[in-house]
Enzyme design. Sequence first.
Site, short mmCIF file in Angstrom:
data_model
loop_
_atom_site.label_atom_id
_atom_site.label_comp_id
_atom_site.label_asym_id
_atom_site.label_seq_id
_atom_site.Cartn_x
_atom_site.Cartn_y
_atom_site.Cartn_z
NE ARG A 47 -3.03 -0.30 3.28
CZ ARG A 47 -3.78 0.48 4.06
NH1 ARG A 47 -4.82 1.10 3.57
NH2 ARG A 47 -3.47 0.63 5.34
CG ASP A 48 3.50 4.50 1.43
OD1 ASP A 48 3.24 5.18 0.41
OD2 ASP A 48 4.05 4.98 2.43
CB ILE A 49 5.13 0.42 -3.80
CG1 ILE A 49 4.85 -0.96 -3.20
CG2 ILE A 49 6.33 0.35 -4.74
CD1 ILE A 49 5.99 -1.52 -2.38
CB THR A 89 3.13 8.56 -1.17
OG1 THR A 89 3.53 8.03 0.10
CG2 THR A 89 3.85 9.88 -1.42
#
Length: 220
Positions: A47-49, A89
């Site tokens: 969920r935040d690569i 992000t």
Amino acid sequence: MPNGNLWDALHKGWFHLDWPTRHQIALGVAQGLAYLHHDLMPPIIHRDIKSTNILLDVNYQPKVADFGIAKVLQARGGKDSTNTVIAGTYGYLAPEYAYSNKATTKCDVYSYGVVLMELITGKKPVESEFGENKNLVYWVSTKLDTKEGVMEALDRRVSGSFKDEMVRVLRTAMRCTCKNPSQRPTMNEVVQLLIAADPCRLDSYKCSTDKTKMHRMALE
């Protein structure tokens, strides 16, 4: 980690990453995500690569970090998604995630595609030159109509000897960032595509020549 994170390496210019090294990083991250998505039961969605969450060891092997907002995927009713508060992000978020609140493995694939574009273009996910409310995915899409445009999208710092190899990986990045999640490849498929585009496997001479140039630059 000895070499910091990928964001600093690409955008702060602390050191030069040639294309074979960038490809190595891309492949390593893809393999890590493939493990999370396909080898674990139940799968895990990161969920935040993003490039700041990709750490580089002494040999520039990548380590995917920051699992603070990762989610275990609970398949219910045959759906491979989980309802969750939006996390991630700006610039890396899959468009469907923003309005559906449903996290899927294809959301990670989209974010990975943005990172792949960073590696190919040397640009940040959001820059003023892209236009108001426009991002890297949009900017790259505007370059695909002509061969000259495609060449302009490649990072000039590294594309000299590896244009063909970089274009092959750019095609994979475009597939990863398709607006329609069902048209994005799985991370297992991405791994295979990147292995097929390995610049050192395709042309070992160019890789060895490029490495020699890097060694000379380091001594200057």
